[in-house]
Structure formats: structure tokens, C-alpha cells
Design an enzyme around this catalytic site. Structure first.
Site, PDB file in Angstrom:
ATOM      1  N   SER A   1       0.796  -1.221   0.000  1.00 11.45           N
ATOM      2  CA  SER A   1       0.000   0.000   0.000  1.00 11.45           C
ATOM      3  C   SER A   1       0.831   1.274   0.000  1.00 11.45           C
ATOM      4  O   SER A   1       0.373   2.304  -0.474  1.00 11.45           O
ATOM      5  CB  SER A   1      -0.952   0.005   1.185  1.00 11.45           C
ATOM      6  OG  SER A   1      -0.258  -0.231   2.385  1.00 11.45           O
TER       7      SER A   1
ATOM      8  N   HIS B   1      -5.294  -3.836  -2.631  1.00 12.01           N
ATOM      9  CA  HIS B   1      -5.020  -2.858  -3.698  1.00 12.01           C
ATOM     10  C   HIS B   1      -4.869  -3.535  -5.062  1.00 12.01           C
ATOM     11  O   HIS B   1      -4.511  -2.876  -6.037  1.00 12.01           O
ATOM     12  CB  HIS B   1      -3.742  -2.067  -3.393  1.00 12.01           C
ATOM     13  CG  HIS B   1      -3.867  -1.211  -2.178  1.00 12.01           C
ATOM     14  ND1 HIS B   1      -4.346   0.067  -2.216  1.00 12.01           N
ATOM     15  CD2 HIS B   1      -3.595  -1.479  -0.875  1.00 12.01           C
ATOM     16  CE1 HIS B   1      -4.357   0.572  -0.984  1.00 12.01           C
ATOM     17  NE2 HIS B   1      -3.899  -0.347  -0.159  1.00 12.01           N
TER      18      HIS B   1
ATOM     19  N   LYS C   1     -11.525   0.165  -1.127  1.00  6.31           N
ATOM     20  CA  LYS C   1     -10.687   0.750  -2.182  1.00  6.31           C
ATOM     21  C   LYS C   1     -11.513   0.777  -3.489  1.00  6.31           C
ATOM     22  O   LYS C   1     -12.367   1.632  -3.613  1.00  6.31           O
ATOM     23  CB  LYS C   1      -9.396  -0.051  -2.341  1.00  6.31           C
ATOM     24  CG  LYS C   1      -8.851  -0.541  -0.986  1.00  6.31           C
ATOM     25  CD  LYS C   1      -7.699   0.222  -0.479  1.00  6.31           C
ATOM     26  CE  LYS C   1      -7.204  -0.283   0.850  1.00  6.31           C
ATOM     27  NZ  LYS C   1      -7.424   0.619   1.971  1.00  6.31           N
TER      28      LYS C   1
HETATM   29  C1  LIG Z   1      -2.943  -3.778   2.035  1.00  7.34           C
HETATM   30  C2  LIG Z   1      -4.140  -3.484   2.887  1.00  7.34           C
HETATM   31  N1  LIG Z   1      -4.751  -4.499   3.526  1.00  7.34           N
HETATM   32  C3  LIG Z   1      -5.822  -4.288   4.307  1.00  7.34           C
HETATM   33  C4  LIG Z   1      -6.325  -3.024   4.509  1.00  7.34           C
HETATM   34  C5  LIG Z   1      -7.485  -2.832   5.437  1.00  7.34           C
HETATM   35  O1  LIG Z   1      -8.640  -2.569   4.712  1.00  7.34           O
HETATM   36  P1  LIG Z   1      -9.916  -1.893   5.362  1.00  7.34           P
HETATM   37  O2  LIG Z   1      -9.845  -0.444   5.052  1.00  7.34           O
HETATM   38  O3  LIG Z   1     -11.058  -2.567   4.675  1.00  7.34           O
HETATM   39  O4  LIG Z   1      -9.905  -2.176   6.823  1.00  7.34           O
HETATM   40  C6  LIG Z   1      -5.730  -1.947   3.865  1.00  7.34           C
HETATM   41  C7  LIG Z   1      -6.279  -0.590   4.061  1.00  7.34           C
HETATM   42  O5  LIG Z   1      -5.601   0.361   4.316  1.00  7.34           O
HETATM   43  C8  LIG Z   1      -4.604  -2.170   3.040  1.00  7.34           C
HETATM   44  O6  LIG Z   1      -3.983  -1.156   2.432  1.00  7.34           O
END
Ligand SMILES: Cc1ncc(COP(=O)(O)O)c(C=O)c1O
Length: 443
Positions: A230, A258, A289
Site C-alpha cells: 500500500s 489494492h 478501495k
Molecule cells: C494492504 C491493505 N490491507 C488491508 C487493509 C485494510 O482494509 P480496510 O480499510 O477494509 O480495513 C488496507 C487498508 O488500508 C490495506 O492497504
């Protein structure tokens, strides 16, 4: 307009003292921040003091506000695609993960409204006991069908999907092999789990192999990776991971937060991009996202999902995803499938920005991911750069230690299919002026 003509206008900050010049502000920032040890330095070391003393001694956010460079919790008054209103001012956001521009799509909004009217505002209970709606089951079926997976569990956030799944699967004798740049929710899941975690160097297959070899005798091995990281926007080396998993008899969990909606056939993610869908045991995703909402999910073999459904605390002991969100996500999923031009536009926009920023002299990651970190290094300079962008109508993210290692600070930008040519050109122009003026790029 040249940024130096502007004053600090962030409504969340006190204006920067007018007598301070740019280099003085940066010098002052450096004095106040201890990026090695804490995000923002506390004035108290708390040794031998009460639990709450750390809070009362924590002054760094105020110092950053006084300096006019505090980048967090900006209050958004309205959102419309790639534009948001902050402090009454229209700014272009390059910090959202609304990759396919679906948050304001009238069809998604309408689906949410209809569900809201039919089911009300929330489930007021967990999926486990009293919060499973026909809407959840329909979305689970549609995701399984889309991803060509046997079964899916819809959870309340992607964070909980990672945390809950990993913590319940990793037993006392098991080991997780986790990429060092994995998301915080993966770290958290590993920390809560009974089993051990070994962190391998980011995307480094030699190091992963070294770690797997070391624990060759352990039967329960789970390799965990984000498909797209991310912060850096890097793509995981899934072919390398799959090969090692075969060689060392490990299972694989991939977090496609992502990747879904961005990569692969029809947006099925990096696992699809590499044609490795059958090799991945557990596919975790989020709706926050590309799906433009909130929520998360886990897709896997029904024996695995059934276990998680009955064992994951983060799923069982929390309220179910509310009806309006579930219905909105289901509609967003259908739109993504029916309108592949959105993904094409997203990639065109990302490529345009990468070329533009690269040509100016910024260091840019060379891949199709619409996350473009602008590596600055120096924390103070990065925070200052970010503030100047904001003053010029560009709302970007910023990552400083401990989110990234000390002195690897970056402006994190991300692009969507909703950005217009005019938006992108404004962003490029602003980066050019500020980057040149701060001496990060040369003219
Ligand atoms: C790589 C990754 N995994 C998981 C999440 C968590 O997602 P959520 O916003 O649905 O809690 C994020 C969010 O920032 C992320 O970037």
C-alpha cells in the site's frame, strides 16, 4: 500561481508564523521531531509515571499545527469523485483509494438507499448470531463467482478479515512467513496468533527461501503477502512465492486490498494477473478501495471458510457490515464487471502521472499500479512539501516514520479513473513548481 505567494490556509492549523521562512520552518521541524523513536516526539519519557502521563506530555501534534504543517485529520466537507471540499476550498485528492471512481456513482448510491429503506441503518449484531442478511449471502455468492472461488465470507472491514483469519488459522506449532512491508492488519493478526511469525525481507525470494529452509521441519507454514504494497505500490513476486510454497509445502494467503479492481482479468487482482488463482489458498480483500465503500472478505475452500466463520474473533464478536454498504458494494462489483473501461482509464491515468513525474526528475516506481509514492527522504522536508501541495489545491498523503523507516519519508499519491486530464495536469504542474523550489528536482 507560485506556492510561495500563498499563506498557510489549512483550517486545522494555526497559520505559520509569518516571520519564519521556509528553511527556518524545516530547521524547527527537525528540532521537534524524533523520527527514529516515535512518530512525533513526546516531551515526557514517562518513566515511573502514570499510564496517562504520556498523553499529557504528548505535544508534537500541537507543535506541528503551530508550524502549519500538520497533515492529518483534515476535515472533508464534501466529496465528489476526485475532488473534495476542505475549509470551503475545492481541492483535488490524490490520496484516496477510490480507484474506479465508484463512491459517488448514482447506481451505487441508489442501491444503498434502497437497502437502507428496506433493512434500516444497521444489523445491531454479529453475522454469527443475528446479523446475517440475505444481502450478505448474495454478495458472498457474487464474489465467489467473480473470483472463481468456492466460498466467501463478508466481514466488517479488510483489517478484520486479515486479523481474524490469520489469528485463528495460526496454531501454536505453526509459523507465518510474512513480508516486512505487509499491512498493519497482517502484523496484528500475526501478533495475536498463537504461532510464531518470521518476517522476510520485502519481496526478497532468497530471504524467504532462507527462512523456509530454516524451519523446514515445521509442518504448518503459511506465507502471507500483500499483492500490492500500500505504501510503495510494489507488486508482490507471486510467481516466486508460489514456487517456494510448493518446494517447502507451505500454504499461501494473499491480501488483494489494492489488487482487486486494479490488476488482472476484469480486476480479479494480481493472482489473476499472474494466472495463479488456483495456487493461492486464501484470498483476502477489502471493499474500502476499488469498491468505494467499507468492508472486507475472505475467499477460500469451504472447509477453510467454515473454520474461519466459527473461529475468527474479529468476525464473530463484532457487528455485521450494514445493509447500505453491502448493497452498495454489490452494485459496485457489478459495475466494475460491466464497465471494464474504468480499469483502462485508471491505468491510462496512472501511466500519464508516472511519465509526467518521472520526466520532471522524481523517482517513480515503474509498474502499472496507480499508487505513486514520491520519495523525499527527509521527514521535515516531506511534511513541508505536503503542506505546500495542499495550499495549492492538491490533497496528497504523507508517510513518515514509523509508517516507513526513518529518513525514507514520502508523499504518497494515488490515482483513480475519476481524475480528469485537467486534474492530472494541475497535479503535475504543482509538483513541478514545489519540487523545483525546494530543490528536490532541478528545472
Ligand atoms: C494492504 C491493505 N490491507 C488491508 C487493509 C485494510 O482494509 P480496510 O480499510 O477494509 O480495513 C488496507 C487498508 O488500508 C490495506 O492497504
Amino acid at each position: 500561481m507560485k506556492y510561495s505567494q500563498l499563506t498557510f490556509e489549512n483550517p486545522n492549523c494555526k497559520p505559520a508564523p509569518p516571520h519564519l521562512r521556509r528553511d527556518q520552518i524545516i530547521a524547527k521541524l527537525k528540532e521537534n521531531f524524533d523520527f527514529e523513536n516515535a512518530h512525533l516526539r513526546s516531551s515526557s519519557n514517562n518513566e515511573g509515571e502514570g499510564v496517562l502521563s504520556k498523553c499529557y506530555g504528548y505535544e508534537a501534534p500541537d507543535q506541528a499545527k503551530d508550524l502549519g504543517i500538520y497533515p492529518y485529520f483534515r476535515e472533508i466537507e464534501a466529496m465528489n469523485g476526485a475532488h473534495v471540499t476542505i475549509g470551503g476550498r475545492d481541492v483535488i485528492t490524490v490520496s484516496s483509494n477510490n480507484y474506479l471512481g465508484l463512491t459517488n456513482d448514482p447506481r451505487v448510491v441508489e442501491a444503498g438507499k434502497t437497502a437502507l429503506e428496506k433493512f434500516g441503518t444497521g444489523c445491531t449484531g454479529s453475522r454469527f448470531l443475528n446479523g446475517t442478511l440475505s444481502l450478505h449471502k448474495k454478495l458472498e455468492k457474487d464474489i465467489s463467482h467473480f473470483l472463481k472461488r468456492d466460498d466467501t465470507i463478508v466481514m466488517s472491514t479488510g483489517y478484520q478479515a486479515n486479523q481474524g483469519t490469520i489469528s485463528c488459522l495460526l496454531g501454536r506449532k505453526d509459523i507465518a512467513f510474512s513480508d516486512r512491508e505487509n499491512h498493519a492488519s497482517i502484523y496484528e493478526g500475526c501478533a495475536v496468533a498463537a504461532g510464531k511469525t518470521v518476517r522476510f525481507r520485502h519481496n526478497d525470494m532468497d530471504h524467504l527461501e532462507y527462512c523456509l529452509k530454516k524451519y523446514r521441519g515445521v509442518e504448518g507454514k503459511l506465507i502471507i503477502t500483500d499483492s500490492v504494497f500500500s505504501m510503495s505500490g510494489d507488486i508482490a513476486n507471486l510467481p516466486g512465492i508460489v514456487k517456494l510454497a510448493r518446494d517447502y509445502k507451505a500454504s499461501i494467503l494473499v491480501d488483494e486490498a489494492h489488487g482487486m479492481g486494479v490488476m488482472g482479468e476484469a480486476g480479479r487482482g494480481v493472482t489473476s494477473y499472474y494466472n495463479l488463482e488456483k495456487e493461492i489458498d486464501i484470498y483476502v480483500g477489502t471493499f474500502s478501495k476499488s469498491m468505494g465503500s467499507i468492508g472486507g472478505f475472505v475467499s477460500a475452500h469451504p472447509k477453510i471458510t467454515e473454520y474461519i466463520r466459527h473461529k475468527a474473533s474479529a468476525f464473530i464478536f463484532t457487528a455485521a457490515l450494514p445493509p447500505a454498504s453491502v448493497a452498495g458494494v454489490n452494485t459496485a462489483l457489478n459495475i466494475m464487471i460491466q464497465e471494464p473501461e474504468r480499469i483502462r482509464q485508471l491505468h491510462n491515468n496512472a501511466a500519464y502521472m508516472k511519465k509526467g513525474l518521472f520526466d520532471m526528475g522524481f523517482q517513480i516506481n515503474n509498474n502499472p499500479i496507480p499508487i505513486i509514492p514520491i520519495k523525499i527522504g527527509d521527514e521535515a522536508l516531506t511534511l513541508y512539501f505536503n503542506q505546500l501541495l495542499f495550499d495549492n489545491g492538491v490533497f496528497a498523503g504523507v508517510a513518515v516514520s514509523p509508517v516507513v523507516p526513518a529518513f525514507h519519508a514520502m508523499i504518497r499519491t494515488s490515482y483513480t479513473s475519476a481524475h480528469t486530464q485537467e486534474d492530472l495536469d494541475h497535479v503535475l504542474h504543482t509538483f513541478k513548481i514545489i519540487g523545483t523550489d525546494l530543490g528536490i528536482i532541478s528545472q
